[in-house]
Design a protein around this motif. Structure first.
Motif, short mmCIF file in Angstrom:
data_model
loop_
_atom_site.label_atom_id
_atom_site.label_comp_id
_atom_site.label_asym_id
_atom_site.label_seq_id
_atom_site.Cartn_x
_atom_site.Cartn_y
_atom_site.Cartn_z
N UNK A 196 4.02 14.04 4.72
CA UNK A 196 4.06 13.01 5.96
C UNK A 196 4.98 13.64 7.00
N UNK A 197 4.92 13.25 8.29
CA UNK A 197 5.64 13.94 9.28
C UNK A 197 7.02 13.82 9.07
N UNK A 198 7.82 14.98 9.61
CA UNK A 198 9.27 15.08 9.32
C UNK A 198 9.93 14.21 9.77
N UNK A 207 9.23 6.06 3.78
CA UNK A 207 8.62 7.50 3.59
C UNK A 207 9.76 8.10 2.77
N UNK A 208 9.30 8.85 1.86
CA UNK A 208 10.24 9.56 0.84
C UNK A 208 10.86 10.81 1.68
N UNK A 209 12.02 11.18 1.19
CA UNK A 209 12.79 12.11 2.12
C UNK A 209 12.05 13.58 1.94
N UNK A 210 11.27 13.72 0.95
CA UNK A 210 10.55 14.92 0.84
C UNK A 210 9.25 14.78 1.34
N UNK A 211 8.71 13.69 2.11
CA UNK A 211 7.48 13.25 2.47
C UNK A 211 6.16 13.51 1.87
N UNK A 212 6.21 13.37 0.43
CA UNK A 212 5.48 13.30 -0.47
C UNK A 212 4.71 11.82 -0.46
N UNK A 213 5.31 10.81 -0.20
CA UNK A 213 4.82 9.66 -0.24
C UNK A 213 5.27 8.64 0.42
N UNK A 214 4.53 7.77 1.18
CA UNK A 214 5.12 6.44 1.91
C UNK A 214 4.51 5.07 1.40
N UNK A 215 5.17 4.26 2.16
CA UNK A 215 4.59 2.67 1.95
C UNK A 215 4.27 1.68 3.19
N UNK A 216 3.38 1.03 3.05
CA UNK A 216 3.19 0.34 3.99
C UNK A 216 2.68 -1.24 3.61
N UNK A 217 2.98 -2.05 4.34
CA UNK A 217 2.34 -3.52 3.84
C UNK A 217 1.01 -3.75 3.85
N UNK A 218 0.29 -3.16 4.64
CA UNK A 218 -1.12 -3.10 4.57
C UNK A 218 -1.94 -1.83 4.43
N UNK A 219 -3.41 -2.28 4.40
CA UNK A 219 -4.12 -0.82 3.95
C UNK A 219 -4.28 -0.30 5.26
N UNK A 231 0.81 -1.24 -0.03
CA UNK A 231 0.05 -0.04 0.00
C UNK A 231 0.96 1.23 -0.15
N UNK A 232 0.43 2.07 -0.51
CA UNK A 232 0.92 3.54 -0.83
C UNK A 232 0.10 4.56 -0.26
N UNK A 233 0.61 5.54 0.55
CA UNK A 233 0.02 6.89 0.94
C UNK A 233 0.65 8.05 0.34
N UNK A 234 -0.03 8.71 -0.56
CA UNK A 234 0.45 9.93 -1.14
C UNK A 234 -0.17 11.00 -0.96
#
Length: 375
Positions: free
Chosen positions: A315-317, A339-351, A297-300
């Motif tokens: 996403x949080x600093x 979580x990307x260095x700029x905080x614009x996107x992150x990933x997780x194994x579950x919804x 899963x991605x959160x963008x």
């Protein structure tokens, strides 16, 4: 030779003069038709010498139409040769659509899509590519899409292809910058730049541009068709997914600021900006969650603007630039991927994990939500 023979000879000569003439085989063939005959291949005129993206695209678009498919490209600046062409682009010093003359270099020419097609918002000065697209674009797209010019899809994709393909060519050819002041970095791989590099370099012994121009037409035609295919088969269907996600947003999270796409990888941003303006009450979506190709899963974060790299709510600093167990420990959310260095996107194994990343960020934002699209 007696009088009787002379009278007989005269009668035979008279018969020869009055007898119907036999037609030769050649006379049965149709006579050669002049250039203006509709059966003769049409001629598209443009200038010779160094070529640019706009006339390469103008010629390529015309050749996609049935009536110009077999057209001869005449590259010249000779007025007499151009006068014999059925259509002339980017040369000749005149814009006269009634006579199919589409040049934009004359001092008097200031036309834009907005000025020639009232209601259209684009105010970039047209090049020969834009002029051809303006006058032939609806017909061309209907032909390529296999539908009628009245089909609403044609109108939608006509606007999309101008704004995201043709207008750039118009602007570059007319020397119109995207921004004021000095750019932060150079863009050297645009379509116009790649076409320019197909010209002979200054120190090549062979300065012939004919072969390069044909390659340029092939290049711009391929990219035009690829882009149209993307908008028809990917971008347009994605609108329904975004619309459904917005309708279900409160089932994803009570805030209504997180939406879930039924399928990841779809082009959602432009549709979101357009559709969220119709929400009641109005709300600015902060996060989009979806699955990636691996099933994770991605959160963008939603950007502040369509082409912006700044997020409405990143996403949080403390999470930024972390991965796996290190991110688990700092976030307190097990199963994190990154979580990307700029905080614009992150990933997780579950919804649920992706939702937790978004919810935790919402909970810790420094100011209360305005729920205003102007933010």
């Amino acid at each position: 030779m007696g009088p009787r023979f002379l009278r007989w000879l005269g009668s035979q000569l008279l018969l020869l003069q009055t007898r119907p003439r036999m037609l030769s085989p050649e006379s049965l063939l149709p006579s050669k038709r002049p250039r203006s005959d509709q059966m003769a291949p049409p001629r598209i005129g443009t200038h010779n010498g160094t070529f640019h993206c706009d006339e390469a695209l103008a010629c390529a678009l015309l050749r996609l139409l049935p009536e110009y498919r077999d057209a001869e490209i005449v590259r010249t600046r000779d007025p007499m040769k151009l006068a014999s062409c059925d259509i002339v682009v980017d040369v000749g010093g005149e814009y006269d659509p009634q006579r199919h003359r589409y040049d934009h270099h004359q001092r008097s020419f200031t036309e834009t899509m907005s000025s020639l097609s009232p209601g259209k918002p684009w105010q970039t000065k047209l090049s020969s590519a834009g002029l051809v697209y303006l006058h032939f674009g609806h017909k061309l797209l209907a032909q390529l899409l296999g539908t009628s010019e009245e089909d609403s899809v044609v109108g939608t994709l006509y606007d999309k292809m101008y704004e995201n393909f043709v207008e750039e060519v118009d602007a570059v050819d007319n020397g119109i910058s995207q921004w004021e002041g000095e750019p932060r970095y150079a863009l050297t791989t645009t379509l116009s730049a790649r076409v320019a590099r197909l010209n002979p370099t200054w120190n090549q012994p062979n300065q012939d541009t004919e072969a390069g121009f044909k390659r340029a037409m092939d290049l711009v035609q391929e990219e035009f068709l690829q882009r149209l295919d993307f908008y028809q088969h990917s971008w347009l269907p994605a609108q329904a997914l975004v619309k459904e996600a917005l309708a279900q947003r409160f089932q994803v999270d009570p805030s209504g600021e997180i939406i879930e796409l039924a399928k990841g990888g779809c082009p959602w941003k432009e549709h979101l900006y357009h559709l969220e303006s119709e929400l009641s009450p109005p709300v600015a979506i902060a996060f989009v969650i979806y699955t990636d190709q691996s099933g994770q899963w991605r959160v963008q974060c939603v950007p502040k603007e369509l082409h912006s790299f700044q997020s409405r709510l990143p996403l949080l600093e403390p999470w930024r630039g972390l991965r796996d167990e290190a991110l688990d420990q700092v976030s307190g959310i097990p199963g994190c991927v990154f979580v990307h260095a700029s905080g614009f996107i992150g990933g997780h194994r579950t919804r649920e994990g992706a939702l937790s990343l978004a919810r935790a960020t919402l909970a810790q934002r420094p100011t209360p939500p305005t729920n205003a699209l102007a933010q």
